[in-house]
Design a protein around this motif. Structure first.
Motif, PDB file in Angstrom:
ATOM      1  N   GLU A   1       0.754  -1.234  -0.053  1.00 26.19           N
ATOM      2  CA  GLU A   1      -0.014   0.014  -0.053  1.00 26.19           C
ATOM      3  C   GLU A   1       0.724   1.252  -0.108  1.00 26.19           C
ATOM      4  N   GLN A   2       0.177   2.358  -0.510  1.00 22.70           N
ATOM      5  CA  GLN A   2       0.879   3.646  -0.324  1.00 22.70           C
ATOM      6  C   GLN A   2      -0.038   4.584  -0.085  1.00 22.70           C
ATOM      7  N   HIS A   3       0.483   5.595   0.839  1.00 27.24           N
ATOM      8  CA  HIS A   3      -0.263   6.577   1.277  1.00 27.24           C
ATOM      9  C   HIS A   3       0.467   8.126   1.322  1.00 27.24           C
ATOM     10  N   GLN A   4      -0.396   9.201   1.182  1.00 24.96           N
ATOM     11  CA  GLN A   4       0.227  10.350   1.154  1.00 24.96           C
ATOM     12  C   GLN A   4      -0.542  11.320   2.254  1.00 24.96           C
ATOM     13  N   GLY A   5      -0.057  11.865   3.137  1.00 26.03           N
ATOM     14  CA  GLY A   5      -0.692  12.450   4.261  1.00 26.03           C
ATOM     15  C   GLY A   5      -0.947  14.070   3.892  1.00 26.03           C
ATOM     16  N   ARG A   6      -1.677  14.752   4.583  1.00 19.73           N
ATOM     17  CA  ARG A   6      -2.279  16.227   4.323  1.00 19.73           C
ATOM     18  C   ARG A   6      -1.039  17.027   4.240  1.00 19.73           C
TER      19      ARG A   6
ATOM     20  N   ARG B   1       5.039  11.074   2.679  1.00 20.61           N
ATOM     21  CA  ARG B   1       4.615   9.848   2.268  1.00 20.61           C
ATOM     22  C   ARG B   1       5.180   8.510   2.990  1.00 20.61           C
ATOM     23  N   CYS B   2       4.354   7.804   3.007  1.00 14.19           N
ATOM     24  CA  CYS B   2       4.581   6.237   3.323  1.00 14.19           C
ATOM     25  C   CYS B   2       4.354   5.079   2.773  1.00 14.19           C
ATOM     26  N   ALA B   3       4.942   3.900   2.858  1.00 18.07           N
ATOM     27  CA  ALA B   3       4.540   2.916   2.157  1.00 18.07           C
ATOM     28  C   ALA B   3       4.409   1.509   2.976  1.00 18.07           C
TER      29      ALA B   3
END
Length: 483
Positions: A428-433, A437-439
């Motif tokens: 999974e990949q995520h980008q916060g407000r 970024r994190c994976a």
């Protein structure tokens, strides 16, 4: 808060002189009151009065930090019953102005009290001759404080010189015998003090403290003198924010006394100080921030050279080099590069002693590695090739590189040796407000690698945070029973 009589406050500088005062008297019972002391260089505050019926419940300090002031107190430098023609300590070089006159390391000032007083504290001071003393600084300073003690009626004059030997500052003074004397040299606008010449004292004066203000004051030298010697070897040591780790992951680091730094030059021996002993086949050093220069003082106790390289936060190599000194002779690695975060040393045949590390922050490089530029270049982890035991677990997809550059390194341990590099797969990949970024990355053994594994090592790149979410596996006994 006053419950009795009035209270007077006095502010003293490093020499014990009163530089500010204030006074309060009872106004109404149990009402809080404030004493305000404003002056440059407050070191001590004394409170008197109150008729034994006063209490202090809050103290606020302004301007105590952030002025770029760093001080050398010679802590750990021990007095010696011999004369020196030069003394080198923590990047400072002390030499007599008149050739042939001796310098001495004495213990005649007790710095455990404020202000310092005549006495002993176990640490040395530089006792200089009538002809004067020259101090070469490890880096230029905007201003310099000299803390001296004179045991005659003679005064002291000091001159600050720039790198070209031009006088850019000067001052002098005197104090009662056996009392602290503080002289401050301030360079003219745009100049820096690189060396100091101290005159006077009649051969009965010593320097016990030297402070650099401004300039490259963030330059810092670290040794191991104040650390307690552990009962056994360790695999990892953290000191002054710097991480020292044996490349093998085994407990091979020890604090020892193998180098006599009181000798000139340094030599194999003992001086009751601490050095970090590490195996010649590998030491990893991780710095707390990006640096432009790192200097290591070492001594090899076997065949060399000791080789090394420096990496930035993305794992790119920015320097490489090796020692040239023979065994049991002082060796130095002067490491220069952009954004140095990790140093790896390897290649010597026997143990090596590290007894000082100096580092200068790189103001032009942020602590975090730069964002990916979209070119999808493979990331290099901050642990790299010359330490072959560390197989790299690279995430090969472009999206993974963009999300987690530089990647963590996961290595399976077989027996007691890190051996098998594991493969990473982005789940999974995520980008916060806030734009960070994190994976979520799953690591697993490469195809065809059978183990069994006794554990795993996760190497975290400089400037990154890694959280272990879960570990799943099959117990070897269960696998054997199934077969």
């Amino acid at each position: 808060m006053l419950f009795g009589g009035p209270v007077k406050a006095r502010a003293l500088d490093a020499a014990g002189r009163e530089i500010a005062s204030d006074f309060i008297a009872p106004s109404q019972p149990r009402a809080p009151q404030v004493l305000r002391l404003r002056a440059d260089g407050i070191v001590i505050v004394e409170l008197a009065g109150g008729s034994n019926e006063a209490l202090l419940f809050k103290l606020c300090v302004e301007g105590g930090r952030g002025d770029g002031k760093t001080c050398e107190t010679f802590e750990g430098l021990k007095p010696a019953d011999k004369a020196f023609d030069r003394i080198a300590h923590h990047g400072y070089l002390f030499e007599p102005l008149k050739r042939g006159e001796p310098l001495r390391l004495t213990d005649a000032v007790d710095q455990r009290t404020l202000p310092p007083r005549r006495g002993n504290d176990g640490d040395a001071e530089v006792f200089f001759p009538a002809g004067g003393l020259r101090v070469t600084l490890p880096h230029a300073c905007v201003a310099v404080e000299l803390h001296l003690m004179v045991f005659t009626s003679s005064g002291i004059k000091a001159v600050g010189l720039d790198a070209g030997g031009r006088a850019v500052a000067g001052d002098g003074g005197s104090a009662p015998q056996g009392q602290p004397l503080v002289i401050t040299l301030r360079a003219k606008q745009g100049d820096g003090i690189a060396a100091i010449e101290i005159h006077g004292g009649g051969g009965e004066a010593l320097l016990y403290r030297l402070c650099c203000l401004g300039g490259e004051g963030a330059h810092r030298c670290v040794d191991f003198d104040e650390l307690d010697r552990p009962a056994r070897k360790v695999a990892r040591l953290v000191h002054a924010g710097i991480v020292f780790e044996a490349a093998s992951g085994k407990p091979e680091l020890a604090l020892v006394d193998m180098v006599d730094e009181a000798a000139e030059p340094d030599r194999a021996g003992r001086d009751q100080r601490r050095e970090l002993r590490f195996p010649g086949h590998g030491l990893r050093i991780e710095l707390p921030a990006a640096c432009s220069r790192v200097a290591l003082d070492l001594m090899l106790f076997g065949n060399g050279p000791l080789r090394g390289h420096a990496l930035d936060a993305s794992g790119a190599r920015v320097w490489r080099g090796e020692t040239t000194a023979p065994a049991k002779q002082p060796a130095k690695l002067d490491i220069r590069g952009r954004g140095i975060r990790v140093i790896e040393l390897f290649g010597a045949s026997d143990v090596v002693a590290l007894y000082q590390l100096c580092h200068e922050p790189d103001a032009e490089v942020p602590d975090e590695p730069p964002e990916d530029d979209g070119c999808c270049k493979p990331a290099r982890p901050a642990l790299s090739a010359p330490l072959a035991e560390r197989a790299q677990a690279m995430v090969t997809t472009a999206s993974a590189v963009a999300m987690v550059q530089p990647v963590a390194v996961v290595t399976g341990i077989v027996g007691d040796r890190p051996r098998d590099g594991w493969v990473g797969e982005v789940i999974e990949q995520h980008q916060g407000r806030d734009g960070r970024r994190c994976a979520l990355v799953r690591f697993h053994p490469r195809a065809g690698v059978a183990g069994p594994w006794n554990g795993l090592r996760i190497q975290v790149p400089a400037g990154k945070t890694v959280t272990l979410v879960s570990v799943c596996g099959i117990d070897q006994r269960a696998a054997d029973a199934r077969e």
